[in-house]
Design an enzyme around this catalytic site. Sequence first.
Site, PDB file in Angstrom:
ATOM      1  N   PRO A 364     -66.339 -12.807   3.457  1.00  0.00           N
ATOM      2  CA  PRO A 364     -67.566 -12.218   4.012  1.00  0.00           C
ATOM      3  C   PRO A 364     -67.347 -11.708   5.434  1.00  0.00           C
ATOM      4  CG  PRO A 364     -67.751 -14.616   3.820  1.00  0.00           C
ATOM      5  CD  PRO A 364     -66.473 -14.247   3.182  1.00  0.00           C
ATOM      6  N   VAL A 367     -65.700 -13.549   9.446  1.00  0.00           N
ATOM      7  CA  VAL A 367     -64.915 -14.780   9.321  1.00  0.00           C
ATOM      8  C   VAL A 367     -63.569 -14.673  10.031  1.00  0.00           C
ATOM      9  CG1 VAL A 367     -66.004 -15.527   7.187  1.00  0.00           C
ATOM     10  CG2 VAL A 367     -63.989 -14.070   7.074  1.00  0.00           C
ATOM     11  N   GLY A 368     -63.275 -13.512  10.645  1.00  0.00           N
ATOM     12  CA  GLY A 368     -62.059 -13.396  11.455  1.00  0.00           C
ATOM     13  C   GLY A 368     -60.908 -12.683  10.784  1.00  0.00           C
ATOM     14  N   LYS A 369     -61.186 -11.795   9.832  1.00  0.00           N
ATOM     15  CA  LYS A 369     -60.105 -11.119   9.106  1.00  0.00           C
ATOM     16  C   LYS A 369     -59.330 -10.172  10.028  1.00  0.00           C
ATOM     17  CE  LYS A 369     -62.934  -9.436   5.966  1.00  0.00           C
ATOM     18  NZ  LYS A 369     -64.201 -10.050   6.421  1.00  0.00           N
ATOM     19  N   THR A 370     -60.049  -9.327  10.768  1.00  0.00           N
ATOM     20  CA  THR A 370     -59.381  -8.345  11.622  1.00  0.00           C
ATOM     21  C   THR A 370     -58.687  -9.007  12.803  1.00  0.00           C
ATOM     22  OG1 THR A 370     -61.038  -6.702  11.002  1.00  0.00           O
ATOM     23  CG2 THR A 370     -59.697  -6.224  12.937  1.00  0.00           C
ATOM     24  N   SER A 686     -74.335 -17.867 -12.799  1.00  0.00           N
ATOM     25  CA  SER A 686     -74.265 -19.326 -12.672  1.00  0.00           C
ATOM     26  C   SER A 686     -75.631 -20.003 -12.717  1.00  0.00           C
ATOM     27  CB  SER A 686     -73.564 -19.690 -11.348  1.00  0.00           C
ATOM     28  OG  SER A 686     -74.285 -19.186 -10.245  1.00  0.00           O
ATOM     29  N   LYS A 729     -71.805 -23.337  -2.071  1.00  0.00           N
ATOM     30  CA  LYS A 729     -72.961 -23.945  -2.739  1.00  0.00           C
ATOM     31  C   LYS A 729     -73.150 -25.387  -2.287  1.00  0.00           C
ATOM     32  CE  LYS A 729     -72.656 -20.911  -6.791  1.00  0.00           C
ATOM     33  NZ  LYS A 729     -72.356 -20.794  -8.222  1.00  0.00           N
TER      34      LYS A 729
END
Length: 804
Positions: A364, A367-370, A686, A729
Amino acid sequence: MVFQIEKENVEVPSTLPLLPVRDIVVFSYMFLPLFVGRESSIQAVEDAMEKERLILLATQKDPANDNPDPNDIYSVGTVAMIMKKLKLPDNRIKILVQGLTKAKIKKYITTAPMFSVEIEQVREEMSSELPVEVEALVRNVKEQCEKILSLKGLVSPEVMEVLENVNEPGRLADLVASNLKLAIEESQKILEIIDPIERLGKVHEHLSKELELSTMQAKIQSQAKEEMSKTQREYFLREQLRAIKSELGDIDEKAQEVNEFSEKIKKAKMPADAEQEARKQLGRLEQMHPDSAEASIVRTYLDWMVDVPWSKSTKDNLDIKRAEKILDEDHYDLEKIKERILEYLSVRKLKKKMKGPILCFAGPPGVGKTSLGKSIARALGRKFVRISLGGIRDEAEIRGHRRTYIGALPGRIIQGLKQAGTNNPVFMMDEIDKVGADFRGDPSAALLEVLDPEQNFAFSDHYLNITFDLSNVMFITTANMVEPIMSALKDRMEIIELSGYTDEEKLKIARQFLIPRQLGENGISEQYIKLSDEAILAIINQYTAEAGLRNLEREIGTVCRKVARSVAEGKRVQQKITRNNIHKYLGTPKRLLEEEREKHEVGIATGLAWTQVGGEILYIEATLMKGKGNLVLTGSLGDIMKESAQAALSYVRSRAKELGINYSIFEKNDIHVHVPAGAIPKDGPSAGITMATALVSSLTKVPVSKDIAMTGEITLRGRVLTIGGLKEKSLAALRNNITKIIVPERNKKDLDEIPETIKKKIDYIFVKHIDDVINVALVKDPRKTVDKPTKSTVAMKRAAKKGR
C-alpha cells in the site's frame, strides 16, 4: 710493509680501513663523490683522515644489506685517496675520492666498530712498447668509444683528448669500464682480471654490445623523430591555415565541431558497434551544411551517443555489515527486503560478475517502497535513478522514438542512465501497476525486455539504434497491487510484499524517524514539544486511516507547526501533548472506530476485510420479512460478495433440516442481507462464512457471539477456503477489542508472518467447514442447541492454542 705506487709516488700501508660501497665498483684513476651514512663507515673515514687519507673501497654483494659481514663483501677493491670531506646536516658525510690502485683483501683484522683489513697490492706489468695485436685492440676500443659517444651526441674536444692520451691497456680498460654502466657483477669481474690486455679484451666485448644497442637506439629515435617532425609539420600547417582563415574572418567552426565530437567519441570508450555508428554519423555531419535540418538531428544524436555512460561504472561497496547498518538506519523492520539485499551483496562478493536482480516491492502507499530504493543505492555505493511509470501509454517512452520523427529522444531507460552517469545504478520504476496501453503500443510489453535478465544485456533503444548492456543495472519496481501487472511481466520479477505497519510499529517509526524529521523541518527542538505515546496512537487511530505513514507524518507535522507558531510568538515553554488534548492541535477526530457490539445479537455477524490502507471490520446483517423467498442484497456490494451471499444461502437451504430450520420459511419470507455503510463500495472473496453465519443466526433465532470475528470464503459443499491479508485483518480485530478470530485451516501457515505481539493477544480458531464456524460463532441456549461441536472442531481449537 709498504707498497709504492710508481707514478703517484704514494706509499700504501699493508693495513687500511675498509669502506663497503653499494651500487658501484670503483676503478683506479676514478674521481667520484660518496655519501657515507653508516656508523662503521663513518668511523672508517675518520680513521683514514687521521692517517694518510687512504682507504680501501670494496663493493657489497647485496646493496640492500645495511650490516654486511666479510662474506658479503668482494675480496678485490681499490685503494683510494680521500681528497675532500664535508659533514652534512643529517649527520652523513660526503667525501670526494680518487682511485689509486687495485688491492686484494688478505684478511680482516677488525669488523667492529669498523672494518680494518690487511691488503695485498695488485701489480700490473707495464711495457713501453705494445705488440701490434695489443695496439690494434687499443685503437679499436678508442674508435668504438668515439662511435658510441657520437651516437649519443656526447662528443666534445675534452673527451676526445682524454681518450687519445690514454695508451696503456690496463688504464684504458679501467677508464672505459667505469663509464659503461655495467651490472655490478660484470664490473667486479673486470676489476678482478689482473692481466691488463685480457681486461681490455673483456671491455672490448662489452663495448661491441653497447655499440650495437646504441646504433639500434639511435635508429629508433631517428624514426620517431621523423614521424614527430611530419606530425608537427602537418599540425603547424593546419594552425597556419586556421590563422589565415581567422584573419580573413572565415573561421572553420564546422571543422572544430567535428574535432570535438571525434575526441568525445574516443573518450566515451564505446563498444565497437556503437563507435562505428558514431563515426559513421560524424562523417555524415562533416559532409552536411551546418545550418541544415538534418545536421541538427545528427548533432543531437551524437550528443546522446557521447553522453551515455557506455563504460563508466561505480564500484560496489561489498561491506555487508555496513550495508546492514545503513538499511537499519533508514528503515524500521522490513526484514525480508533487507535480507534479500544482503543476500545479493553476499553473492556479489563471492562472484564478481553476476546479473542484477529485478525486484518488485508491492504494498500500500506510504510503507517506504521508494525510500527503500534510495537506501539500497546508498548501501551498495551506487547512483540512484527513479522514474514514474504511472499513466504511461506510449511504448516509445520505454524504447525511445525513431530518429525520423521531429523532436525524437531516447526512452526513459537511456535518459535515466545518462542522468546517473554510470551504467550500474539502482534504477527504480515506480507505479508499474498503473502502466496503460492504447493505439501507440503497450509499454508493459516493452518492459519485458528491460526486466528480463536473459535479454537486457542487449537492450535496443529505437533512438540510438544500438544495443546497450543493462545487465549491470539493479532494477527495482514498485506497485500498490500486483493483480493489474501483466502476467508475463510479473513472471520476470521477484515480488516482495510490503504489508502495512502495526500500531506498535508505527509508534516506533514515529519516534525513530518521523518526529525528529518534522522537528528539524519546522525549526523546533524537543525542549518545546513532548508527544506522549498515547497521543501518537491517538493520531494513528483517530486521524489517519492508512497502512503506511504519509498521513501520520503529515499530522505530526501539523502538531509541530502549531508548536512552532507558539514559540515564534514568544511562548518558549515545553508543550506536552497527550491523548486528551490532541484535538486542540488537530481538531475533531477524522475517523472513528466501528461501534462495538454491546451484546450478542441475532442476525448480525462480524467479518474482517482487507483494504489498501489496512484491515477493517464489517458488520453483516441478515433479517427475515414476509415475502416470496427473494434474496435482497444492499450495501454497495460487488459481484464477488453478491455471489458469496447466494452461495451461503444455497448452503443454508441445503442444510435446513440439520440446522433445525423449517423449509417453509424460505418460501414465505424474503431474506435481506445488508453490509453497512451503504455509500462505501465493497467487494472481495472472504465474506462467505460471515454471511452464512448471519443467515443461520437469523433463521434459527440463535445470536452470534459479539466477541468473535471471522473471515473466509464458502463453497456450496460448505468448505471454507483460504483468504489473504491475515495480518491486516488481525490488526483490525485488535483495534476493535476483538480477541477471537475464525480463520480457514489452510491459513495456519500465515501465522509465521504475524508478529509475536499480535499472536499473543489473539485466539486464532482454525476451521475447515462452515459447520465448525456455526458451532463456534453461535451463542447456544443450554436448553436448545443447534448442534453439538464436531470432534474436528474441538481438535482444531486445541491445536490452535498449542500453535500459539
